[in-house]
Design a protein around this motif. Structure first.
Motif, PDB file in Angstrom:
ATOM      1  N   TRP A 190      -0.375  -6.541   3.612  1.00 40.28           N
ATOM      2  CA  TRP A 190      -1.321  -7.256   3.222  1.00 40.28           C
ATOM      3  C   TRP A 190      -1.252  -8.830   3.630  1.00 40.28           C
ATOM      4  O   TRP A 190      -2.166  -9.475   3.732  1.00 40.28           O
ATOM      5  N   GLU A 191       0.206  -9.378   3.845  1.00 40.86           N
ATOM      6  CA  GLU A 191       0.323 -10.783   4.146  1.00 40.86           C
ATOM      7  C   GLU A 191      -0.163 -11.062   5.718  1.00 40.86           C
ATOM      8  O   GLU A 191      -0.607 -11.990   5.905  1.00 40.86           O
ATOM      9  N   ARG A 192      -0.313 -10.079   6.449  1.00 39.28           N
ATOM     10  CA  ARG A 192      -0.679 -10.083   7.894  1.00 39.28           C
ATOM     11  C   ARG A 192      -2.187  -9.394   7.980  1.00 39.28           C
ATOM     12  O   ARG A 192      -2.483  -9.553   9.099  1.00 39.28           O
ATOM     13  N   LYS A 194      -6.021  -9.431   8.205  1.00 35.08           N
ATOM     14  CA  LYS A 194      -7.078 -10.162   8.464  1.00 35.08           C
ATOM     15  C   LYS A 194      -8.440  -9.462   9.008  1.00 35.08           C
ATOM     16  O   LYS A 194      -8.098  -8.516   9.695  1.00 35.08           O
ATOM     17  N   VAL A 195      -9.575  -9.887   8.773  1.00 36.64           N
ATOM     18  CA  VAL A 195     -10.567  -9.381   9.170  1.00 36.64           C
ATOM     19  C   VAL A 195     -10.746  -9.534  10.937  1.00 36.64           C
ATOM     20  O   VAL A 195     -10.324 -10.441  11.342  1.00 36.64           O
ATOM     21  N   LYS A 197      -8.601  -7.651  12.743  1.00 32.73           N
ATOM     22  CA  LYS A 197      -7.369  -7.241  13.268  1.00 32.73           C
ATOM     23  C   LYS A 197      -7.387  -5.783  13.656  1.00 32.73           C
ATOM     24  O   LYS A 197      -8.392  -5.132  13.044  1.00 32.73           O
ATOM     25  N   ASP A 251     -13.707  -5.312   6.791  1.00 29.22           N
ATOM     26  CA  ASP A 251     -13.560  -5.873   5.550  1.00 29.22           C
ATOM     27  C   ASP A 251     -12.558  -5.301   4.838  1.00 29.22           C
ATOM     28  O   ASP A 251     -11.870  -4.046   4.983  1.00 29.22           O
ATOM     29  N   LYS A 254      -7.823  -6.687  -1.020  1.00 26.14           N
ATOM     30  CA  LYS A 254      -6.505  -6.626  -1.316  1.00 26.14           C
ATOM     31  C   LYS A 254      -6.130  -6.000  -2.807  1.00 26.14           C
ATOM     32  O   LYS A 254      -5.352  -5.091  -2.985  1.00 26.14           O
TER      33      LYS A 254
END
Length: 565
Positions: A190-192, A194-195, A197, A251, A254
């Motif tokens: 989740w840290e990396r 992003k929409v 990706k 989309d 988290k």
């Protein structure tokens, strides 16, 4: 001199003994020491542990026979065995080392490595060094184990969740360790995140509304609308379980651990330049992908479909359902009639591939021209015939025959008949050509009008009798009506009482309407005229001295002679 030499030798021996004793380790029963295999026999291994004599380890304590030079840890049972060197145990040393490791792991929460050796009630026995621990079935994996035998003889890492050295009871969990690992991986994931990706994933399951994609630690939803730019009926048309696919993050949430994925977004949108690639008026080829009541969908490239409305199928044919012309999979050529890029709509036409035959129909079908056509459909009041591809003629019942009333066109025509007809009129706006069959033959009215006039007497056969009068066939194709009031001087309630169909009658023409093609006849006027004529003859006879006869007898004989002709 010799005495000095002997004294010196004694000192040397003591020194050597001292040096030897210093090299012997302080070894006691219960110690765990490290040694080296110096010899191997059929039943035991000789191990040098730094003691004055080599110790022995039974070969039964080894999983496989050791080799000379192997180093290992052993437990000292006794320093003298059967009058020889120490009795050692590798198994006990392993057990002590394993318990030490288990205690440290339990206290620190670090994992231990073990081998699943067998199944037992409720779980498995796992060998951790020299100790056997219990692994409950529920703790063997993240999900319920479908085939427990698959875990046997395999090494895994475990977490020690309970330990009782006195009762030699150890409980392990692989599930907890995997969950902790998964949480760490999720955090990193989740840290990396992003929409936009892109991930490679595996199709985990397929539903009617999409597919779930395994991204490693989290599953994402690939909706059916985001699988392909083209329309698909079911995700299984494009995907299969276990398939590796590349997807793009559209989309994500988290907190709820939800991810929306797309496949089609990895390729260009075919609608992006649709107006440039397929301008209005351009011709395209495509494949029929769907049939609906109001038309057909045609795919001209992957992800780009247009609608051919049912009104755009043919210039002339009345098509009740598109399936009369097309079926799924047909290859067709169309003309682009409208492009709505914003609403992603493309309108196509089948009929506009060919020129509109009605643009010059008035030139090709002038009034009065005799043409040939094929009967295509028959209705109660008319028949339709194809004059050429895209041009249809309408043949009404009243235009079929001069001399008979046609109740149904099917009485004279059949589908597929070739007939010659005359053009009576062209309605370009309604796309109809009115034609007549009887107009190709001479009109009997022309001959009638040349032959007869109002006031003339006619004689004919009764063609039909109705409540309001009698139809009299004067000549082939021409009828006149004797109204019920004109059948006799006396009042006639029912014409059938005085006249029968097929009977021959004489009558006088009282009125001719050429425009309406109607002839009014009268038996009553005919009789009155004959009476007047006979009266005149009688008066002439009297004046020449002929015998007297009653007027009624004269008239009766005259009418009978006339009707018997």
């Amino acid at each position: 001199m010799e005495e000095k030499m002997e004294e010196r030798d004694e000192i040397t021996q003591e020194e050597l003994k001292s040096i030897y004793e210093e090299t012997i380790k302080g070894v006691s029963p219960g110690d765990v020491v490290r040694g080296k295999v110096v010899a191997v026999t059929d039943q035991e291994a000789m191990v040098d542990i730094g003691y004055k004599a080599e110790g022995v380890v039974p070969l039964s304590e080894f999983e496989s026979p050791p080799h000379v030079g192997d180093e290992l840890e052993v437990y000292v049972k006794t320093l003298s065995h059967k009058g020889e060197g120490p009795l050692l145990s590798k198994r006990e040393a392993d057990r002590i080392r394993a318990w030490k490791q288990l205690r440290e792991s339990f206290e620190k929460g670090t994992p231990v490595t073990g081998k699943v050796v067998r199944r037992v009630k409720g779980g498995f026995r796992v060998a951790v060094g020299g100790v056997e621990a219990f692994l409950p079935m529920s703790q063997a994996d993240l999900r319920p184990v479908k085939n427990p035998d698959e875990l046997l003889s395999k090494e895994f890492q475990f977490k020690v969740v309970d330990l009782n050295e006195r009762s030699s009871n150890v409980i392990l969990s692989r599930k907890q360790l995997l969950e902790e690992e998964l949480e760490r991986e999720k955090t990193a994931f989740w840290e990396r995140m992003k929409v936009g990706k892109v991930f490679e994933g595996k199709v985990k399951s397929i539903t009617t509304y999409g597919a779930f994609i395994d991204l490693g630690v989290v599953d994402g939803l690939l909706h059916i609308n985001d699988i392909s730019w083209k329309k698909i009926k079911h995700p299984s048309d494009e995907l299969s379980k276990g398939q590796r696919v590349w997807v793009k993050v559209l989309d994500f949430d988290k907190d709820r651990e939800r991810i929306s994925l797309g496949m089609k977004q990895l390729t260009p949108d075919p609608w992006e330049k649709v107006d440039e690639k397929y301008p209005v008026g351009s011709r395209v080829k495509g494949r029929v992908t769907g049939i609906v009541d109001y038309g057909a969908f045609v795919e001209i490239e992957e992800g780009l479909e247009g609608l051919v409305h049912i009104s755009e199928f043919s210039w002339s044919r009345r098509i009740k359902h598109p399936s009369e012309v097309l079926k799924e999979g047909d290859e067709v050529e169309c003309v682009v009639t409208a492009v709505d890029k914003e609403n992603r709509r493309l309108s196509l036409s089948l009929k506009q591939v060919a020129p509109d035959p009605w643009e010059t129909v008035e030139e090709r079908y002038p009034m009065g021209k005799v043409v040939e056509g094929v009967i295509t459909r028959i209705y109660p009041d008319r028949a339709l015939l194809e004059l050429e591809e895209g041009v249809e003629g309408v043949l009404r019942s009243e235009d079929l025959s001069w001399n008979r009333r046609v109740r149904h066109p099917g009485d004279l025509l059949q589908r597929g008949d070739k007939v010659e007809v005359k053009v009576l009129g062209v309605d370009v706006e309604r796309r109809k050509v009115r034609v007549g069959y009887k107009q190709t033959k001479p009109d009997p009215w022309d001959e009638f009008l040349r032959t007869y006039a109002e006031g003339d007497d006619v004689r004919g056969k009764v063609s039909s009798v109705t409540d309001f009068g009698v139809f009299l066939e004067i000549m082939d194709g021409v009828e006149g009506l004797i109204h019920v009031s004109q059948l006799d001087d006396r009042k006639v309630k029912d014409p059938r009482e005085v006249v029968k169909e097929g009977e021959t009658l004489s009558a006088k023409i009282v009125k001719i309407d050429p425009a309406a093609r109607r002839i009014s006849l009268s038996v009553r006027e005919y009789k009155r005229a004959k009476e007047a004529e006979e009266t005149s003859k009688f008066m002439d006879t009297q004046s020449h001295g002929e015998g007297f006869l009653k007027l009624g007898e004269i008239l009766g004989k005259m009418i009978n002679r006339e009707n018997n002709k």
